[in-house]
Design a protein around this motif. Structure first.
Motif, PDB file in Angstrom:
ATOM      1  N   ILE A 160       0.854  -1.195   0.000  1.00 10.81           N
ATOM      2  CA  ILE A 160       0.000   0.000   0.000  1.00 10.81           C
ATOM      3  C   ILE A 160       0.882   1.235   0.000  1.00 10.81           C
ATOM      4  O   ILE A 160       1.779   1.365   0.834  1.00 10.81           O
ATOM      5  CB  ILE A 160      -0.923   0.020   1.230  1.00 10.81           C
ATOM      6  N   ALA A 161       0.618   2.142  -0.937  1.00 13.31           N
ATOM      7  CA  ALA A 161       1.340   3.413  -0.991  1.00 13.31           C
ATOM      8  C   ALA A 161       0.603   4.440  -0.154  1.00 13.31           C
ATOM      9  O   ALA A 161      -0.616   4.605  -0.285  1.00 13.31           O
ATOM     10  CB  ALA A 161       1.450   3.891  -2.434  1.00 13.31           C
ATOM     11  N   GLU A 162       1.320   5.138   0.703  1.00 12.01           N
ATOM     12  CA  GLU A 162       0.702   6.114   1.595  1.00 12.01           C
ATOM     13  C   GLU A 162       0.522   7.486   0.947  1.00 12.01           C
ATOM     14  O   GLU A 162      -0.287   8.290   1.396  1.00 12.01           O
ATOM     15  CB  GLU A 162       1.538   6.263   2.865  1.00 12.01           C
ATOM     16  N   ASP A 163       1.292   7.765  -0.108  1.00 20.89           N
ATOM     17  CA  ASP A 163       1.161   9.050  -0.789  1.00 20.89           C
ATOM     18  C   ASP A 163       1.642   8.893  -2.224  1.00 20.89           C
ATOM     19  O   ASP A 163       2.110   7.821  -2.631  1.00 20.89           O
ATOM     20  CB  ASP A 163       1.953  10.148  -0.072  1.00 20.89           C
ATOM     21  N   GLU A 164       1.538   9.974  -3.010  1.00 19.19           N
ATOM     22  CA  GLU A 164       1.897   9.896  -4.416  1.00 19.19           C
ATOM     23  C   GLU A 164       3.374   9.587  -4.614  1.00 19.19           C
ATOM     24  O   GLU A 164       3.747   8.832  -5.509  1.00 19.19           O
ATOM     25  CB  GLU A 164       1.549  11.209  -5.128  1.00 19.19           C
ATOM     26  N   GLY A 165       4.233  10.158  -3.767  1.00 16.62           N
ATOM     27  CA  GLY A 165       5.667   9.890  -3.916  1.00 16.62           C
ATOM     28  C   GLY A 165       5.993   8.424  -3.721  1.00 16.62           C
ATOM     29  O   GLY A 165       6.759   7.839  -4.505  1.00 16.62           O
ATOM     30  N   GLU A 166       5.429   7.826  -2.686  1.00 18.31           N
ATOM     31  CA  GLU A 166       5.675   6.409  -2.446  1.00 18.31           C
ATOM     32  C   GLU A 166       5.063   5.560  -3.561  1.00 18.31           C
ATOM     33  O   GLU A 166       5.667   4.568  -4.002  1.00 18.31           O
ATOM     34  CB  GLU A 166       5.088   6.000  -1.101  1.00 18.31           C
ATOM     35  N   ALA A 167       3.884   5.954  -4.031  1.00 12.66           N
ATOM     36  CA  ALA A 167       3.253   5.217  -5.124  1.00 12.66           C
ATOM     37  C   ALA A 167       4.113   5.259  -6.378  1.00 12.66           C
ATOM     38  O   ALA A 167       4.274   4.251  -7.073  1.00 12.66           O
ATOM     39  CB  ALA A 167       1.874   5.796  -5.412  1.00 12.66           C
ATOM     40  N   THR A 168       4.698   6.411  -6.653  1.00 15.84           N
ATOM     41  CA  THR A 168       5.537   6.547  -7.846  1.00 15.84           C
ATOM     42  C   THR A 168       6.743   5.616  -7.774  1.00 15.84           C
ATOM     43  O   THR A 168       7.107   4.971  -8.761  1.00 15.84           O
ATOM     44  CB  THR A 168       5.993   8.007  -8.008  1.00 15.84           C
ATOM     45  N   GLU A 169       7.344   5.523  -6.606  1.00 11.55           N
ATOM     46  CA  GLU A 169       8.486   4.627  -6.447  1.00 11.55           C
ATOM     47  C   GLU A 169       8.073   3.160  -6.598  1.00 11.55           C
ATOM     48  O   GLU A 169       8.743   2.365  -7.268  1.00 11.55           O
ATOM     49  CB  GLU A 169       9.142   4.856  -5.091  1.00 11.55           C
ATOM     50  N   LEU A 170       6.964   2.795  -5.992  1.00 15.50           N
ATOM     51  CA  LEU A 170       6.499   1.410  -6.066  1.00 15.50           C
ATOM     52  C   LEU A 170       6.099   1.024  -7.480  1.00 15.50           C
ATOM     53  O   LEU A 170       6.253  -0.131  -7.890  1.00 15.50           O
ATOM     54  CB  LEU A 170       5.325   1.205  -5.118  1.00 15.50           C
ATOM     55  N   LEU A 171       5.595   1.990  -8.245  1.00 14.27           N
ATOM     56  CA  LEU A 171       5.150   1.700  -9.608  1.00 14.27           C
ATOM     57  C   LEU A 171       6.305   1.336 -10.536  1.00 14.27           C
ATOM     58  O   LEU A 171       6.092   0.730 -11.589  1.00 14.27           O
ATOM     59  CB  LEU A 171       4.386   2.896 -10.189  1.00 14.27           C
ATOM     60  N   ARG A 172       7.526   1.669 -10.150  1.00 17.98           N
ATOM     61  CA  ARG A 172       8.669   1.333 -10.996  1.00 17.98           C
ATOM     62  C   ARG A 172       8.800  -0.182 -11.188  1.00 17.98           C
ATOM     63  O   ARG A 172       9.259  -0.642 -12.231  1.00 17.98           O
ATOM     64  CB  ARG A 172       9.954   1.898 -10.402  1.00 17.98           C
ATOM     65  N   GLY A 173       8.356  -0.937 -10.175  1.00 13.83           N
ATOM     66  CA  GLY A 173       8.467  -2.385 -10.308  1.00 13.83           C
ATOM     67  C   GLY A 173       7.133  -3.101 -10.331  1.00 13.83           C
ATOM     68  O   GLY A 173       7.083  -4.335 -10.418  1.00 13.83           O
ATOM     69  N   ALA A 174       6.050  -2.345 -10.280  1.00 14.92           N
ATOM     70  CA  ALA A 174       4.723  -2.957 -10.166  1.00 14.92           C
ATOM     71  C   ALA A 174       4.216  -3.453 -11.510  1.00 14.92           C
ATOM     72  O   ALA A 174       4.395  -2.805 -12.545  1.00 14.92           O
ATOM     73  CB  ALA A 174       3.737  -1.957  -9.579  1.00 14.92           C
TER      74      ALA A 174
END
Length: 308
Positions: free
Chosen positions: A19-33
């Motif tokens: 779970i991404a807590e904010d847009e910045g964390e989501a952006t990082e996680l999306l690199r490998g998602a």
């Protein structure tokens, strides 16, 4: 997505859930998602090089959800269509029945304790003699049509994709026939998604094609109907009545004249409200997640160009 959903999905073999807590964390996680749930913007999509499936968080996402980069991206988008069919259909038919019998008039009288039996025979829409035009005969439109037919209404459907009439519909028509069909409809009921083609579909010109007693009902998306045109037509007696659950601007401002329009029945985007929605939403998400892991076909795939 609630955290309890994440727990449910994490139990699927072969699926890792974060779970991404904010847009910045989501952006990082999306690199490998490879899959994601929610709403992306162009910056997030630009780094999602491995993304193959995106689950939209609603049945019909708002304008802007499908932007140019997402439309051309190879990612498959799915939505939650189908989980509201019974609730929206029941609400739509309740609106029709209320206006057919002028119930809003008596609700207003009740507040003042008025015993005024002014309802004339001609004020009632006799449903067994009425013709309804259901514009948008997807799952919700089909259920509305079936329910209206049970009250004796003759139902015609308009849809760009469906050719064979579902139960309760006497004939299907193409969007190009809409203008020629409007003059013959006692009830015009919209269940359309908001797309580039449907935006502003019901405007002053099309309302002018309707009969002065026509009932207009919208339980689809607000931007498909011009509120200014509806209010003006009601003021002039060029439209019989209007029941709206969705609006061009939401919330509808308190000062909007439709609130005080005696021939309008307004509900605040509540047609989708009812039991079991969260369970149904989670069911779609789980089935799609299991199918994604297996490499099986996903359900509720969206045509990104059409937005639905």
């Amino acid at each position: 997505m609630t955290r309890s959903w994440a727990v449910e999905l994490a139990a699927i073999d072969g699926l890792e859930v974060v779970i991404a807590e904010d847009e910045g964390e989501a952006t990082e996680l999306l690199r490998g998602a490879e899959a994601a749930y929610g709403t992306l913007n162009s910056r997030m999509l630009a780094v999602a090089g491995r993304l193959r499936w995106l689950q939209a968080p609603m049945a019909a996402p708002p304008p802007g959800y499908f932007f140019d980069e997402l439309t051309v991206h190879p990612v498959t988008v799915t939505n939650f269509r189908g989980i509201y069919n019974d609730h929206v259909a029941t609400h739509a038919v309740a609106l029709v029945l209320s206006l057919a019998r002028n119930i809003p008039v008596y609700v207003r009288q009740q507040a003042n304790g008025d015993w005024d039996r002014h309802l004339a025979d001609s004020s009632v829409m006799h449903l067994q003699n009425a013709t309804a035009l259901v514009v948008g005969v997807g799952a919700i439109g089909a259920e509305i049509s079936r329910m209206l037919a049970a009250f004796g209404v003759t139902v015609h459907g308009v849809d760009p994709q469906l050719a064979a009439p579902p139960d309760g519909v006497v004939a299907m028509h193409t969007p190009g026939e809409l203008d020629s069909l409007l003059p013959g409809a006692d009830i015009v009921l919209l269940t359309l998604p908001h797309t580039p083609e449907s935006e502003g579909l019901i405007n002053a010109r099309r309302i002018s094609l309707m009969q002065p007693h026509t009932m207009l009902v919208n339980v689809g998306r607000g931007p498909t109907v011009s509120l200014e045109a509806v209010n003006d037509a009601l003021d002039r007696g060029a439209l019989g009545s209007a029941a709206l659950d969705v609006f061009e601007v939401e919330p509808l401002p308190p000062q909007h004249p439709l609130w005080r329009q005696p021939r309008a029945l307004l509900t605040p985007h509540v047609a989708v409200v009812g039991p079991y929605i969260d369970d149904r939403r989670l069911g779609v998400l789980k089935r799609n997640a299991e199918a994604f892991v297996r490499g099986a076909p996903l359900e509720n795939i969206v045509n990104k160009t059409l937005w639905y």
